[in-house]
Design a protein around this motif. Structure first.
Motif, PDB file in Angstrom:
ATOM      1  N   LEU A   1       8.462  18.672  -7.039  1.00  0.00           N
ATOM      2  CA  LEU A   1       7.541  19.515  -6.284  1.00  0.00           C
ATOM      3  C   LEU A   1       6.122  19.373  -6.826  1.00  0.00           C
ATOM      4  N   GLU A   2       5.994  19.262  -8.133  1.00  0.00           N
ATOM      5  CA  GLU A   2       4.675  19.089  -8.728  1.00  0.00           C
ATOM      6  C   GLU A   2       4.088  17.722  -8.389  1.00  0.00           C
ATOM      7  N   ALA A   3       4.911  16.678  -8.388  1.00  0.00           N
ATOM      8  CA  ALA A   3       4.423  15.344  -8.022  1.00  0.00           C
ATOM      9  C   ALA A   3       3.900  15.338  -6.586  1.00  0.00           C
ATOM     10  N   MET A   4       4.613  15.996  -5.690  1.00  0.00           N
ATOM     11  CA  MET A   4       4.147  16.055  -4.303  1.00  0.00           C
ATOM     12  C   MET A   4       2.883  16.898  -4.175  1.00  0.00           C
ATOM     13  N   ARG A   5       2.800  17.960  -4.952  1.00  0.00           N
ATOM     14  CA  ARG A   5       1.586  18.785  -4.917  1.00  0.00           C
ATOM     15  C   ARG A   5       0.371  17.976  -5.364  1.00  0.00           C
ATOM     16  N   LEU A   6       0.528  17.198  -6.418  1.00  0.00           N
ATOM     17  CA  LEU A   6      -0.591  16.425  -6.956  1.00  0.00           C
ATOM     18  C   LEU A   6      -1.036  15.314  -6.016  1.00  0.00           C
TER      19      LEU A   6
ATOM     20  N   ARG B   1       0.800  -1.220   0.000  1.00  0.00           N
ATOM     21  CA  ARG B   1       0.000   0.000   0.000  1.00  0.00           C
ATOM     22  C   ARG B   1       0.836   1.275   0.000  1.00  0.00           C
ATOM     23  N   VAL B   2       1.975   1.194  -0.646  1.00  0.00           N
ATOM     24  CA  VAL B   2       2.794   2.387  -0.866  1.00  0.00           C
ATOM     25  C   VAL B   2       2.336   3.027  -2.171  1.00  0.00           C
ATOM     26  N   GLU B   3       2.097   4.312  -2.135  1.00  0.00           N
ATOM     27  CA  GLU B   3       1.630   5.019  -3.322  1.00  0.00           C
ATOM     28  C   GLU B   3       2.794   5.264  -4.286  1.00  0.00           C
ATOM     29  N   LEU B   4       2.585   4.965  -5.556  1.00  0.00           N
ATOM     30  CA  LEU B   4       3.637   5.067  -6.565  1.00  0.00           C
ATOM     31  C   LEU B   4       3.327   6.201  -7.531  1.00  0.00           C
ATOM     32  N   SER B   5       4.339   6.996  -7.828  1.00  0.00           N
ATOM     33  CA  SER B   5       4.195   8.077  -8.798  1.00  0.00           C
ATOM     34  C   SER B   5       5.455   8.145  -9.663  1.00  0.00           C
ATOM     35  N   VAL B   6       5.388   8.961 -10.695  1.00  0.00           N
ATOM     36  CA  VAL B   6       6.505   9.153 -11.620  1.00  0.00           C
ATOM     37  C   VAL B   6       6.792  10.640 -11.753  1.00  0.00           C
ATOM     38  N   ALA B   7       8.070  10.984 -11.755  1.00  0.00           N
ATOM     39  CA  ALA B   7       8.504  12.367 -11.993  1.00  0.00           C
ATOM     40  C   ALA B   7       9.646  12.324 -12.995  1.00  0.00           C
ATOM     41  N   THR B   8       9.350  12.653 -14.226  1.00  0.00           N
ATOM     42  CA  THR B   8      10.350  12.593 -15.290  1.00  0.00           C
ATOM     43  C   THR B   8      10.253  13.835 -16.151  1.00  0.00           C
ATOM     44  N   THR B   9      11.359  14.229 -16.747  1.00  0.00           N
ATOM     45  CA  THR B   9      11.310  15.335 -17.693  1.00  0.00           C
ATOM     46  C   THR B   9      11.215  14.824 -19.124  1.00  0.00           C
TER      47      THR B   9
ATOM     48  N   LYS C   1      15.651  18.625 -14.810  1.00  0.00           N
ATOM     49  CA  LYS C   1      16.483  18.284 -13.663  1.00  0.00           C
ATOM     50  C   LYS C   1      17.911  18.727 -13.970  1.00  0.00           C
ATOM     51  N   PRO C   2      18.653  19.268 -13.010  1.00  0.00           N
ATOM     52  CA  PRO C   2      18.490  19.162 -11.550  1.00  0.00           C
ATOM     53  C   PRO C   2      17.519  20.146 -10.903  1.00  0.00           C
ATOM     54  N   ASP C   3      16.771  20.912 -11.682  1.00  0.00           N
ATOM     55  CA  ASP C   3      15.735  21.740 -11.074  1.00  0.00           C
ATOM     56  C   ASP C   3      14.712  20.817 -10.396  1.00  0.00           C
ATOM     57  N   PRO C   4      14.249  21.151  -9.205  1.00  0.00           N
ATOM     58  CA  PRO C   4      13.348  20.252  -8.453  1.00  0.00           C
ATOM     59  C   PRO C   4      11.887  20.342  -8.850  1.00  0.00           C
ATOM     60  N   ALA C   5      11.547  21.163  -9.859  1.00  0.00           N
ATOM     61  CA  ALA C   5      10.146  21.472 -10.151  1.00  0.00           C
ATOM     62  C   ALA C   5       9.291  20.236 -10.379  1.00  0.00           C
TER      63      ALA C   5
ATOM     64  N   ALA D   1      15.831  15.723  -6.661  1.00  0.00           N
ATOM     65  CA  ALA D   1      15.074  15.157  -5.551  1.00  0.00           C
ATOM     66  C   ALA D   1      15.474  15.796  -4.224  1.00  0.00           C
ATOM     67  N   VAL D   2      16.777  15.925  -4.002  1.00  0.00           N
ATOM     68  CA  VAL D   2      17.267  16.477  -2.737  1.00  0.00           C
ATOM     69  C   VAL D   2      16.844  17.943  -2.589  1.00  0.00           C
ATOM     70  N   GLN D   3      16.897  18.697  -3.685  1.00  0.00           N
ATOM     71  CA  GLN D   3      16.463  20.094  -3.620  1.00  0.00           C
ATOM     72  C   GLN D   3      14.978  20.217  -3.317  1.00  0.00           C
ATOM     73  N   ALA D   4      14.211  19.175  -3.669  1.00  0.00           N
ATOM     74  CA  ALA D   4      12.782  19.166  -3.346  1.00  0.00           C
ATOM     75  C   ALA D   4      12.532  18.708  -1.913  1.00  0.00           C
ATOM     76  N   GLY D   5      13.603  18.388  -1.181  1.00  0.00           N
ATOM     77  CA  GLY D   5      13.485  17.978   0.205  1.00  0.00           C
ATOM     78  C   GLY D   5      13.306  16.493   0.418  1.00  0.00           C
ATOM     79  N   LEU D   6      13.474  15.709  -0.654  1.00  0.00           N
ATOM     80  CA  LEU D   6      13.229  14.272  -0.594  1.00  0.00           C
ATOM     81  C   LEU D   6      14.482  13.479  -0.268  1.00  0.00           C
ATOM     82  N   ARG D   7      14.299  12.381   0.451  1.00  0.00           N
ATOM     83  CA  ARG D   7      15.336  11.364   0.498  1.00  0.00           C
ATOM     84  C   ARG D   7      15.353  10.685  -0.870  1.00  0.00           C
ATOM     85  N   CYS D   8      16.529  10.266  -1.304  1.00  0.00           N
ATOM     86  CA  CYS D   8      16.635   9.683  -2.638  1.00  0.00           C
ATOM     87  C   CYS D   8      17.470   8.407  -2.596  1.00  0.00           C
ATOM     88  N   VAL D   9      16.948   7.364  -3.218  1.00  0.00           N
ATOM     89  CA  VAL D   9      17.708   6.135  -3.460  1.00  0.00           C
ATOM     90  C   VAL D   9      18.195   6.183  -4.897  1.00  0.00           C
ATOM     91  N   ALA D  10      19.488   6.041  -5.095  1.00  0.00           N
ATOM     92  CA  ALA D  10      20.061   6.055  -6.436  1.00  0.00           C
ATOM     93  C   ALA D  10      20.390   4.634  -6.873  1.00  0.00           C
TER      94      ALA D  10
END
Length: 231
Positions: free
Chosen positions: A160-165, A113-121, A153-157, A186-195
Motif C-alpha cells: 500500500l505504501e509503494a502504491m501511495r508513493l 517504460r514499465v515503472e519498477l519499484s520494490v516492496a520488501t520488509t 508480510k502477509p500484512d499488505p502495508a 500483495a493480494v490483500q493490497a488489491g494487486l495481481r501477483c506473479v509468484a
C-alpha cells in the motif's frame, strides 16, 4: 486488459536468493563471532523461514534452544544488528547474486517504460546496497523497506505504501513474489501477483497468485509479462 504500467518486486527469494546465500550465511557468521555453537544449514534454515522476519526468527529459535524470553530478545537484537553488517559485507563482494533471469526481466520491463519499484520488509541498510550492487542499471521509482514499514508480510502495508508513493492504483500494477506470505500481502493490497518459486517456497500455497512460475527465467513468466505490454 489495460497495458501494464508498473511492477512492484519483492527482494528476498524473488530478485535474489538472499535467504540461502545471504542471510543464512550472515547469521552463521554472527553466531561464530559471538562464540555460539549454532549454525544454520540450508535445509533446516528453510524450515525456520516459516517465521517471518529475521529478528523474530532468531527469538523463536533461541527460546526453543532453552533461552528465556528476555534473554532471547536481547541476544536476538545483538545478533540481528551484527548480521545486517555482515550481510552488507557479503553484498559488497558479490556473494548475493541475482536470481537467473532477474536482470533480463527488469531490463525488458524498463525498456518498455514499465515503472519498477520494490516492496520488501527487509532492512534498508542492506536492501539499498544490494539493489545498487546487483542491478546498477535499473532505476527503481520507489523502494519501500521494513525500516519504514515495520509490520511484516502477509500484512499488505508495504505494498500500500509503494502504491501511495508512486501514485499507481492496483489496476495498473503487478506484484512479483516468491512466498505464500508475500502473495497474501500483495493480494490483500488489491494487486495481481506473479509468484516465482524457489527451493524454499515450492511447497507454499500460492493459489492466490494470478500466475505461478518456476523462476524469473521461466519462459512462461516472461511471456506473461510480454503479453501485457502490448494491450
Amino acid at each position: 486488459m489495460r497495458r501494464l504500467q508498473a511492477v512492484i518486486f519483492d527482494v528476498d527469494g524473488t530478485l535474489v536468493d538472499s535467504e540461502r546465500d545471504g542471510h543464512r550465511v550472515a547469521f552463521n557468521l554472527a553466531f561464530e563471532e559471538a562464540g555460539l555453537p549454532d549454525r544454520w544449514d540450508p535445509v533446516p534454515y528453510g524450515q525456520l523461514l516459516n517465521v517471518t522476519g529475521g529478528r523474530r526468527r532468531l527469538v523463536r529459535y533461541l527460546v526453543a534452544r532453552g533461552h528465556g524470553p528476555a534473554e532471547a530478545e536481547e541476544l536476538a537484537r545483538r545478533l540481528h544488528t551484527r548480521k545486517t553488517d555482515l550481510m552488507r559485507d557479503l553484498i559488497e563482494v558479490g556473494a548475493v547474486p541475482p536470481r537467473p533471469g532477474a536482470v533480463r526481466l527488469l531490463t525488458e520491463l524498463a525498456a518498455a517504460r514499465v515503472e519498477l519499484s520494490v516492496a520488501t520488509t527487509g532492512n534498508r541498510a542492506w536492501v539499498e546496497p544490494l539493489l545498487a550492487r546487483t542491478f546498477p542499471v535499473v532505476r527503481f521509482r520507489a523502494v519501500v523497506t521494513g525500516t519504514e514499514i515495520t509490520v511484516l508480510k502477509p500484512d499488505p502495508a508495504v505494498y500500500l505504501e509503494a502504491m501511495r508513493l508512486t501514485g499507481h492504483g492496483p489496476e495498473d500494477c503487478v506484484a512479483v513474489e516468491d512466498s505464500a506470505a508475500g502473495v497474501s500481502a500483495a493480494v490483500q493490497a488489491g494487486l495481481r501477483c506473479v509468484a516465482v518459486t524457489n527451493d524454499y517456497t515450492r511447497d507454499h500455497d500460492l493459489s492466490g497468485a494470478a500466475y505461478v512460475g518456476e523462476g524469473l527465467d521461466d519462459p512462461a513468466v516472461l511471456e506473461w509479462f510480454r503479453s501485457r505490454l502490448t494491450t
